[in-house]
Design a protein around this motif. Structure first.
Motif, PDB file in Angstrom:
ATOM      1  N   VAL A 216       0.814  -1.223   0.000  1.00  0.00           N
ATOM      2  CA  VAL A 216       0.000   0.000   0.000  1.00  0.00           C
ATOM      3  C   VAL A 216       0.845   1.269   0.000  1.00  0.00           C
ATOM      4  O   VAL A 216       0.314   2.369  -0.158  1.00  0.00           O
ATOM      5  CB  VAL A 216      -0.971   0.024   1.208  1.00  0.00           C
ATOM      6  N   VAL A 217       2.159   1.143   0.191  1.00  0.00           N
ATOM      7  CA  VAL A 217       3.042   2.308   0.225  1.00  0.00           C
ATOM      8  C   VAL A 217       3.907   2.317  -1.028  1.00  0.00           C
ATOM      9  O   VAL A 217       4.643   1.366  -1.293  1.00  0.00           O
ATOM     10  CB  VAL A 217       3.933   2.293   1.492  1.00  0.00           C
ATOM     11  N   SER A 218       3.808   3.376  -1.820  1.00  0.00           N
ATOM     12  CA  SER A 218       4.604   3.495  -3.039  1.00  0.00           C
ATOM     13  C   SER A 218       6.051   3.833  -2.690  1.00  0.00           C
ATOM     14  O   SER A 218       6.336   4.305  -1.585  1.00  0.00           O
ATOM     15  CB  SER A 218       4.030   4.593  -3.936  1.00  0.00           C
ATOM     16  N   PRO A 219       6.979   3.602  -3.609  1.00  0.00           N
ATOM     17  CA  PRO A 219       8.368   4.015  -3.359  1.00  0.00           C
ATOM     18  C   PRO A 219       8.479   5.503  -3.047  1.00  0.00           C
ATOM     19  O   PRO A 219       9.296   5.906  -2.211  1.00  0.00           O
ATOM     20  CB  PRO A 219       9.087   3.657  -4.666  1.00  0.00           C
ATOM     21  N   TRP A 220       7.669   6.329  -3.703  1.00  0.00           N
ATOM     22  CA  TRP A 220       7.677   7.772  -3.438  1.00  0.00           C
ATOM     23  C   TRP A 220       7.253   8.041  -1.993  1.00  0.00           C
ATOM     24  O   TRP A 220       7.880   8.836  -1.287  1.00  0.00           O
ATOM     25  CB  TRP A 220       6.736   8.472  -4.414  1.00  0.00           C
TER      26      TRP A 220
END
Length: 294
Positions: A216-220
């Motif tokens: 649920v957490v993008s690299p950004w």
């Protein structure tokens, strides 16, 4: 290599324009730069860019002119008051790459069409912040006549890792508003979750460890979490500019989108507290301070 490319003028040497001009110089593109405050362009001259004394002089010497400034009023001022539009050679390309909203690009297109129908207008705002701009890793949302693509391609390839062509001039701006709305909610997810965690007695490292490797957490977002954990809020994308883009999206649709309107109100409070010049993730601090310690 420089002789194989048409000269490009970059007007507006802020955080984004500076990186784009530097990337063009590194790619061997003859690059002319202009900024209202000439000090911003000093190191670009050392890299090999030519510094013009006026926007009109820069435009006169280039086949492709890029505007990269804060808002529509600044773009129109450069075009009209600073004489850029009149100075363009017949057949030149004007690549308008600032984020100026739907009403803004309509005003630009109307001016260009009325005064210089012999000039090709491209609407090509970018996605990315200061670091991607400096390293030629922006995403470009390009729109405008297809016949201009081969001419602008060397510059777009120099400043971006990806160019998406989306139709007639104006479509690029619309896609940019969608992109930045996504970005706004991605930021809000990070800021609200971190502020909630801290008010519940958890530290940011715990949140990062728990969520950073998950789906649920993008690299950004993970990178933003790491910066927040280190107390680093120097502007990669200033909160005041991000808020401007949220307002542009709301203005474009003329109503509705209650969650986005509430986000704008929340971010405005942070700007009113003097946080607008810091990175948009500084909203975390403003949220932490609301209501005191639980």
């Amino acid at each position: 290599m420089a002789g194989t490319h048409e000269p490009v003028a970059v007007l507006g040497i802020g955080a984004m324009g500076h990186g784009m001009a530097a990337s063009a110089v590194r790619a061997g593109i003859p690059t002319i730069v202009w900024n209202r405050g000439p000090e911003a362009a000093r190191d670009l001259a050392e890299l090999g860019a030519e510094v013009a004394g006026t926007a009109a002089d820069a435009a006169r010497r280039a086949a492709i002119v890029v505007t990269m400034v804060t808002d529509a009023d600044a773009v129109l001022s450069i075009a009209a008051d600073q004489g850029m539009l009149a100075a363009l050679a017949r057949g030149a390309i004007w690549a308008q790459m600032s984020t100026i909203g739907v009403a803004g690009i309509d005003r630009v297109a109307a001016m260009a069409g009325a005064q210089r129908p012999d000039v090709t207008l491209l609407d090509a705002p970018v996605s990315g912040s200061k670091d991607p701009a400096e390293h030629g890793q922006l995403t470009i949302f390009a729109s405008g006549p297809a016949e201009a693509r081969p001419r602008i391609a060397p510059f777009f390839d120099a400043v971006g890792q990806r160019t998406i062509w989306v139709g007639e001039a104006g479509a690029g701006t619309r896609l940019k508003l969608v992109n930045n709305t996504w970005l706004a909610f991605a930021t809000e997810a990070v800021a609200t979750s971190v502020a909630l965690a801290r008010r519940l007695g958890l530290d940011t490292e715990t949140v990062l460890d728990a969520l950073g490797g998950g789906p649920v957490v993008s690299p950004w977002q993970a990178a933003k979490l790491r910066r927040i954990a280190g107390g680093e809020f120097s502007a990669q994308f200033a909160l005041s500019l991000a808020l401007k883009d949220v307002h542009l999206a709301l203005e474009a649709v003329g109503g509705g989108f209650a969650a986005l309107a509430c986000l704008a109100d929340e971010w405005q409070q942070a700007v009113d507290q003097g946080l607008g010049g810091q990175d948009l993730t500084v909203v975390t601090r403003a949220l932490e301070q609301q209501g005191g310690t639980p």
